[in-house]
Design a protein around this motif. Structure first.
Motif, PDB file in Angstrom:
ATOM      1  N   SER A  33       0.713  -1.637   0.419  1.00  0.00           N
ATOM      2  CA  SER A  33      -0.111   0.332   0.398  1.00  0.00           C
ATOM      3  C   SER A  33       0.892   1.505  -0.018  1.00  0.00           C
ATOM      4  N   ARG A  34       0.230   1.890  -0.823  1.00  0.00           N
ATOM      5  CA  ARG A  34       1.022   3.378  -0.675  1.00  0.00           C
ATOM      6  C   ARG A  34       0.652   4.521   0.369  1.00  0.00           C
ATOM      7  N   LEU A  35       1.490   4.987   1.265  1.00  0.00           N
ATOM      8  CA  LEU A  35       0.745   6.055   1.918  1.00  0.00           C
ATOM      9  C   LEU A  35       1.212   7.181   1.738  1.00  0.00           C
ATOM     10  N   PRO A  36       0.369   8.334   2.214  1.00  0.00           N
ATOM     11  CA  PRO A  36       0.793  10.094   1.891  1.00  0.00           C
ATOM     12  C   PRO A  36       1.608  10.320   2.730  1.00  0.00           C
ATOM     13  N   GLY A  37       3.153  10.094   2.533  1.00  0.00           N
ATOM     14  CA  GLY A  37       3.935  10.364   3.768  1.00  0.00           C
ATOM     15  C   GLY A  37       4.488  11.927   3.673  1.00  0.00           C
ATOM     16  N   LEU A  38       5.532  12.808   3.958  1.00  0.00           N
ATOM     17  CA  LEU A  38       6.066  13.252   3.450  1.00  0.00           C
ATOM     18  C   LEU A  38       6.950  14.028   2.225  1.00  0.00           C
ATOM     19  N   ASN A  39       6.668  14.676   1.897  1.00  0.00           N
ATOM     20  CA  ASN A  39       7.335  15.592   0.205  1.00  0.00           C
ATOM     21  C   ASN A  39       8.349  14.570   0.141  1.00  0.00           C
ATOM     22  N   GLY A  40       9.403  13.659   0.165  1.00  0.00           N
ATOM     23  CA  GLY A  40      10.492  13.585  -0.127  1.00  0.00           C
ATOM     24  C   GLY A  40      10.816  12.453  -0.270  1.00  0.00           C
ATOM     25  N   THR A  41       9.907  11.536   0.575  1.00  0.00           N
ATOM     26  CA  THR A  41       9.964  10.550   1.511  1.00  0.00           C
ATOM     27  C   THR A  41       8.560   9.675   0.381  1.00  0.00           C
ATOM     28  N   ILE A  42      10.033   8.428   1.036  1.00  0.00           N
ATOM     29  CA  ILE A  42       8.854   7.274   0.372  1.00  0.00           C
ATOM     30  C   ILE A  42       7.903   6.472   1.636  1.00  0.00           C
ATOM     31  N   LEU A  43       7.155   6.542   1.704  1.00  0.00           N
ATOM     32  CA  LEU A  43       6.171   5.972   3.595  1.00  0.00           C
ATOM     33  C   LEU A  43       5.066   4.486   3.197  1.00  0.00           C
ATOM     34  N   ASN A  44       5.345   3.714   1.562  1.00  0.00           N
ATOM     35  CA  ASN A  44       4.804   2.719   1.146  1.00  0.00           C
ATOM     36  C   ASN A  44       5.141   1.750   1.772  1.00  0.00           C
ATOM     37  N   ARG A  45       4.159   1.260   2.964  1.00  0.00           N
ATOM     38  CA  ARG A  45       4.437  -0.339   3.467  1.00  0.00           C
ATOM     39  C   ARG A  45       3.796  -2.123   2.794  1.00  0.00           C
ATOM     40  N   GLN A  46       4.672  -2.416   3.364  1.00  0.00           N
ATOM     41  CA  GLN A  46       3.696  -4.135   2.310  1.00  0.00           C
ATOM     42  C   GLN A  46       3.006  -4.525   4.302  1.00  0.00           C
ATOM     43  N   PHE A  47       1.770  -4.621   4.063  1.00  0.00           N
ATOM     44  CA  PHE A  47       1.364  -6.107   5.271  1.00  0.00           C
ATOM     45  C   PHE A  47       1.540  -6.931   4.528  1.00  0.00           C
ATOM     46  N   SER A  48       1.248  -8.133   5.785  1.00  0.00           N
ATOM     47  CA  SER A  48       0.425  -9.205   6.360  1.00  0.00           C
ATOM     48  C   SER A  48      -0.245  -9.488   7.247  1.00  0.00           C
ATOM     49  N   GLY A  49      -1.051 -10.366   7.140  1.00  0.00           N
ATOM     50  CA  GLY A  49      -1.989 -10.895   8.541  1.00  0.00           C
ATOM     51  C   GLY A  49      -2.755  -9.555   8.582  1.00  0.00           C
ATOM     52  N   ASP A  50      -3.475  -9.370  10.033  1.00  0.00           N
ATOM     53  CA  ASP A  50      -4.621  -8.606  10.126  1.00  0.00           C
ATOM     54  C   ASP A  50      -4.294  -7.122  10.550  1.00  0.00           C
ATOM     55  N   GLY A  51      -4.889  -6.680  10.243  1.00  0.00           N
ATOM     56  CA  GLY A  51      -4.795  -5.030  11.109  1.00  0.00           C
ATOM     57  C   GLY A  51      -4.786  -3.869  10.350  1.00  0.00           C
ATOM     58  N   PHE A  52      -4.840  -2.771  11.181  1.00  0.00           N
ATOM     59  CA  PHE A  52      -4.793  -1.573  10.298  1.00  0.00           C
ATOM     60  C   PHE A  52      -3.917  -0.350  10.437  1.00  0.00           C
ATOM     61  N   VAL A  53      -4.368   0.893   9.541  1.00  0.00           N
ATOM     62  CA  VAL A  53      -2.649   1.163   9.482  1.00  0.00           C
ATOM     63  C   VAL A  53      -3.140   3.058   8.983  1.00  0.00           C
ATOM     64  N   TYR A  54      -2.913   4.036   9.752  1.00  0.00           N
ATOM     65  CA  TYR A  54      -3.725   5.459   9.538  1.00  0.00           C
ATOM     66  C   TYR A  54      -2.897   6.238   9.189  1.00  0.00           C
ATOM     67  N   VAL A  55      -2.135   7.321   8.467  1.00  0.00           N
ATOM     68  CA  VAL A  55      -1.763   8.536   7.965  1.00  0.00           C
ATOM     69  C   VAL A  55      -2.917   9.849   8.140  1.00  0.00           C
ATOM     70  N   ILE A  56      -1.920  10.678   8.386  1.00  0.00           N
ATOM     71  CA  ILE A  56      -2.350  11.737   8.877  1.00  0.00           C
ATOM     72  C   ILE A  56      -1.375  13.026   7.753  1.00  0.00           C
ATOM     73  N   ASN A  57      -1.533  13.833   7.115  1.00  0.00           N
ATOM     74  CA  ASN A  57      -0.350  14.404   7.010  1.00  0.00           C
ATOM     75  C   ASN A  57      -0.908  16.163   6.438  1.00  0.00           C
ATOM     76  N   LEU A  58      -0.183  17.016   7.405  1.00  0.00           N
ATOM     77  CA  LEU A  58      -0.782  18.357   7.410  1.00  0.00           C
ATOM     78  C   LEU A  58       0.426  19.088   6.413  1.00  0.00           C
ATOM     79  N   LYS A  59      -0.189  19.994   5.883  1.00  0.00           N
ATOM     80  CA  LYS A  59       1.232  21.077   5.202  1.00  0.00           C
ATOM     81  C   LYS A  59       0.391  21.885   4.962  1.00  0.00           C
ATOM     82  N   TYR A  60       0.979  23.190   5.432  1.00  0.00           N
ATOM     83  CA  TYR A  60       1.190  24.832   6.162  1.00  0.00           C
ATOM     84  C   TYR A  60       1.994  25.467   5.607  1.00  0.00           C
TER      85      TYR A  60
END
Lengths: 599, 262
Positions: free
Chosen positions: A540-567
């Motif tokens: 899954s591709r996640l919205p990380g900081l600009n210039g970084t890669i916050l992509n993760r691979q998952f297995s099993g059961d669970g959830f992940v959330y990302v909050i990204n704030l740019k001002y």
């Protein structure tokens, strides 16, 4: 009754005041609609649209060509830009131009800073709770770029989690962009990308993608090393000489690398750049001298590259010599209907090659591509066609893109490969096929994307259990995005199924995500929630900081959330914060903060 | 006074005529496989805070037709311009286990995009063992794309626990196609933490202004449901039934009154 009369009287007064105080530009707006442009004016506007005026440098006479700007507005622009450059649409609002005027002139203007210098800097801190017990657990990155006329100076540092030295990785360079015989000079750390990437490539090589345009994009690159990847940088000097008949690029590099050693001999190169234990840091010195000659011949461009690599240690594999001489030829023939490009490289009686033929006809674009990488071909700086491919591969790729109309695009490819040499142990050839289909529907506001892929691999090492087996996998991705005013909403569903042949069992995984973006000009808020239940690794591709890669691979059961704030604030500053929360405590929660300053 | 009388009558009527109990918040939810987008009644908020339908709704049932498990619910939603408030109360009464759930929250309606957040107080009383209360936060968004309505909601965002056990965390994505004013078709995908995905399908057919039907199917675990809706001016009576793989049928009854609607 009295109240009604008072209300009526007040309303009339307010209306009157509003009429008196009405923006005089309203009249101009009405005039614009009534303007009848002569063909000459239209052609002038068409010309300006092709080469938009720079609002920071255009003269009053040039700005007057835009019928929406009168003398008053032109003087406002000229006065304002002398104190502070106009950087975007908001700058025009700030100086007092009305939104309707801005909307009209936007296609005809550009915002280029008219100054001799530019300073750009970025500071980033990243922390993961799983590293709490690690000493020096913060990951720090800073980049400073200073431009003055034709010169560009850069300084980049990075410290990974667990590293004590804030200068564990650093890059520095001075770049000069000439206009005559000397086209470019770089001193310090730099990166190169030539031809199809067999000798020098980006980190990932040319990705296996359904988009044929990506394959044909000219990957040639020569720039100061400002990346946060701690590998593949060259350190020394490179110069590009340019004449109407040929271009010449001599380069030299001497840098330290990390290598895994066996009996003091190089068994492999390390790419992670993590130095918790400094004993292996820069335990290998690499010296490269090279020369590249580019000959542009109308539609055909031919380039020859030769490099001499020297390593301070012997290799464990006797095939690889301490002194390596590699040479390559790459070419590109770009006609309107077809493009042929390729690269052939030579090392110690081994030849690696890639050739692609792109052919366009109406709505169809076809790509035929053939690649061959012999076993044990040097691939440290050069990357083969696909990043996961190392060497020892012969493959054929056919891609087809169909643009039915701007709202319907179909992209598909078929890829087959074989490893002719024994890969894991005797009598175990590895081969595979891959079929891919992508359908994009919709245009600006609503987009539907359906992706299906099927891969069949023989004798493949499964990442989870590290067993060698045949595998048959199917992946499906469904994403639907919709824009409503300042909101972007995206829902996605990833499905993956693997059929493991020796055990004859199915493993499957599903990931669902919801994405929301709120764009309030200076403030951008992005959030994504992904939940998964999977026996296999699902990406899954996640919205990380600009210039970084916050992509993760998952297995099993669970959830992940990302909050990204740019001002964005004070027109030069931008602060960004990303928070990642994970139901799996072992993977930890993540916090990233980044400050960006541009002057 | 008028309102209090209506609430009292509704509660009394339901208590007297209830013939079943179910997990969903209302008979309509029960009849369309718990898909909140098909629920145009006040109870929708307690499942999905993005949906706020002004009115009062009272519900009652016996879970899986077990008379020892009575369940009552009351939902009140008020809307003023773009902003809505909701208050929901449900009560599960068993001699050994009692559960009270109070939900209150706000909803913002921006015409094509709706969002809401709710705070839920859950009080559990296990006879002779313990009494415990916990706060949960739920959130949701819903948006329209022509005839298509989509929604996503997250129940128990805070992953609140009772006695170190995490209460169920749900992620639900739903999509509803409004064929015309009478027919709506919907699909839903539900993911409960530590469980596999569950798929739902539901439809609603309002074939007369005063009469409508609902039906739904849930895969993993497999469950079928049917419902009927009767409407008289601003009052509505919903009845539905839902199957269970091992347990008895669940009957559900709801009575609602539409008010404060823009």
């Amino acid at each position: 009754m009295n109240f009604s009369r008072i209300n009526l009287a007040l309303t009339l007064i307010i209306l009157r005041i509003s009429f008196i105080m009405a923006d005089p530009t309203l009249e101009n707006l009405i005039e614009y609609e009534q303007l009848q442009y002569y063909p000459e004016q239209l052609s002038i506007l068409e010309e300006i649209k092709r080469n938009p005026l720079n609002v920071n440098s255009a003269s009053a006479l040039e700005l007057k060509k835009l019928p929406w700007l009168d003398d008053t507005k032109i003087s406002i622009i000229i006065t304002a830009r002398t104190s502070k450059p106009l950087i975007n649409r908001n700058s025009l609002i700030e100086i007092g131009l009305n939104r309707d005027t801005i909307k009209e002139i936007i296609p005809y203007i550009r915002f280029q800073k008219q100054k001799n210098y530019a300073i750009s800097s970025r500071y980033r801190l990243e922390y993961n709770t799983k590293d709490a017990a690690t000493f020096n657990s913060l990951k720090c990155y800073q980049k400073l770029l200073y431009e003055y006329k034709a010169f560009r100076l850069g300084f980049v540092t990075q410290k990974d989690c667990g590293e004590a030295d804030y200068l564990d990785f650093y890059s520095y360079f001075l770049e000069y962009q000439g206009e005559n015989f000397i086209d470019k000079v770089i001193l310090g750390k730099y990166r190169l990308r030539f031809g199809r990437g067999l000798l020098f490539a980006s980190q990932t090589g040319i990705a296996k993608t359904a988009n044929i345009a990506t394959f044909n994009r000219d990957p040639a690159l020569m720039k100061g090393y400002s990346s946060s990847f701690e590998s593949w940088d060259l350190e020394g000097a490179v110069i590009k000489f340019k004449t109407p008949y040929f271009q010449l690029i001599p380069f030299f590099s001497r840098t330290g690398l990390d290598a895994s050693l066996e009996d003091d001999r190089i068994s492999s190169f390390r790419e992670d750049g993590i130095h918790i234990d400094d004993s292996n840091k820069n335990n290998l010195i690499e010296t490269i001298s090279g020369l590249r000659l580019i000959m542009p011949l109308s539609d055909l461009k031919i380039s020859l590259t030769s490099i001499l690599q020297n390593y301070s240690r012997e290799f464990a594999e006797p095939v690889f010599r301490k002194d390596q001489f590699l040479s390559g030829l790459d070419f590109s023939l770009d006609k309107n209907d077809y493009i042929i490009n390729g690269e052939i490289c030579y090392y110690e009686k081994k030849t690696a090659g890639i050739i692609g033929f792109t052919w366009k006809q109406d709505i169809f674009t076809n790509l035929f591509m053939f690649r061959y990488y012999p076993d044990k071909f040097p691939n440290w700086h050069g990357k083969p066609y696909y990043s996961s491919v190392k060497t020892n591969e012969i493959g054929f790729h056919y891609g087809l893109n169909i643009k039915v109309n701007p709202g319907i695009k179909i992209k598909t490819y078929f890829d087959t490969w074989k490893n002719p040499r024994v890969k894991y142990w005797e009598k175990m050839p590895t081969s595979g096929t891959e079929e891919f289909l992508q359908i994009e529907l919709g245009r600006k506001k609503s987009k539907l994307n359906l992706v299906m892929g099927h891969t069949k691999k023989q004798k493949y090492i499964n990442i989870i259990d590290s067993k060698i087996r045949d595998i048959d996998s199917f992946t499906g991705k469904f994403t639907y995005s919709h824009s409503i005013h300042k909101f972007v909403l995206k829902s996605g569903l990833y499905f993956k199924q693997e059929y493991i042949l020796p055990e004859k069992k199915y493993q499957k995984g599903l990931l669902f995500y919801q994405y929301l973006k709120i764009d309030l000009n200076d403030l951008i808020l992005t959030g994504q929630v992904s939940c998964y239940h999977s026996d296999v690794l699902i990406y899954s591709r996640l919205p990380g900081l600009n210039g970084t890669i916050l992509n993760r691979q998952f297995s099993g059961d669970g959830f992940v959330y990302v909050i990204n704030l740019k001002y964005k604030f004070l027109s030069h500053f931008e602060v960004q914060m990303a928070v990642l929360g994970n139901s799996n405590k072992e993977k930890g929660n993540y916090l990233g903060i980044q400050l960006k300053m541009d002057f | 006074m008028k309102l209090i009388t209506i609430i009292f009558i509704m509660l009394l009527t339901n208590t007297l005529t209830s013939i079943g109990l179910n997990i969903p918040s209302s008979a309509l939810m029960n009849g369309c496989s718990n898909i909140s987008l098909l629920n145009d009644q006040p109870s929708a908020f307690s499942s999905n805070p993005a949906l706020l339908n002004p009115g009062i709704e009272s519900t009652a049932s016996y879970l899986y037709n077990i008379s020892d498990l009575p369940f009552y619910g009351l939902h009140i939603n008020i809307k003023y311009r773009n902003l809505g408030w909701s208050g929901n109360l449900s009560y599960l009464n068993h001699s050994l286990y009692k559960e009270i759930s109070a939900i209150t929250g706000l909803n913002l309606d921006l015409q094509y995009l709706r969002s809401g957040i709710s705070i839920q107080y859950l009080h559990v009383n296990i006879s002779g063992y313990s009494q415990k209360g916990v706060l949960l936060i739920n959130g949701g968004i819903s948006w329209d794309v022509g005839k298509l309505t989509q929604s996503f909601y997250w129940i128990n965002i805070t992953s609140s626990c009772i006695k170190k056990n995490i209460l169920p965390v749900y992620f639900v994505g739903e999509c509803c196609y409004n064929w015309d004013n009478a027919i709506s078709l919907a699909i839903g995908l539900e993911k409960e933490r530590d469980f596999d995905f569950s798929y739902r399908f539901g439809c609603k057919w309002q074939f007369f202004p005063f009469l409508g039907l609902t039906s739904g199917y849930q895969y993993q675990p497999e469950r079928l449901s049917f419902g009927v809706m009767f409407k008289l001016i601003k009052c509505r009576l919903d009845y539905s039934v839902r199957t269970h793989k091992e347990l008895d049928l669940t009957h559900y009854l709801s009575l609602s009154y539409e008010l404060f609607k823009n």
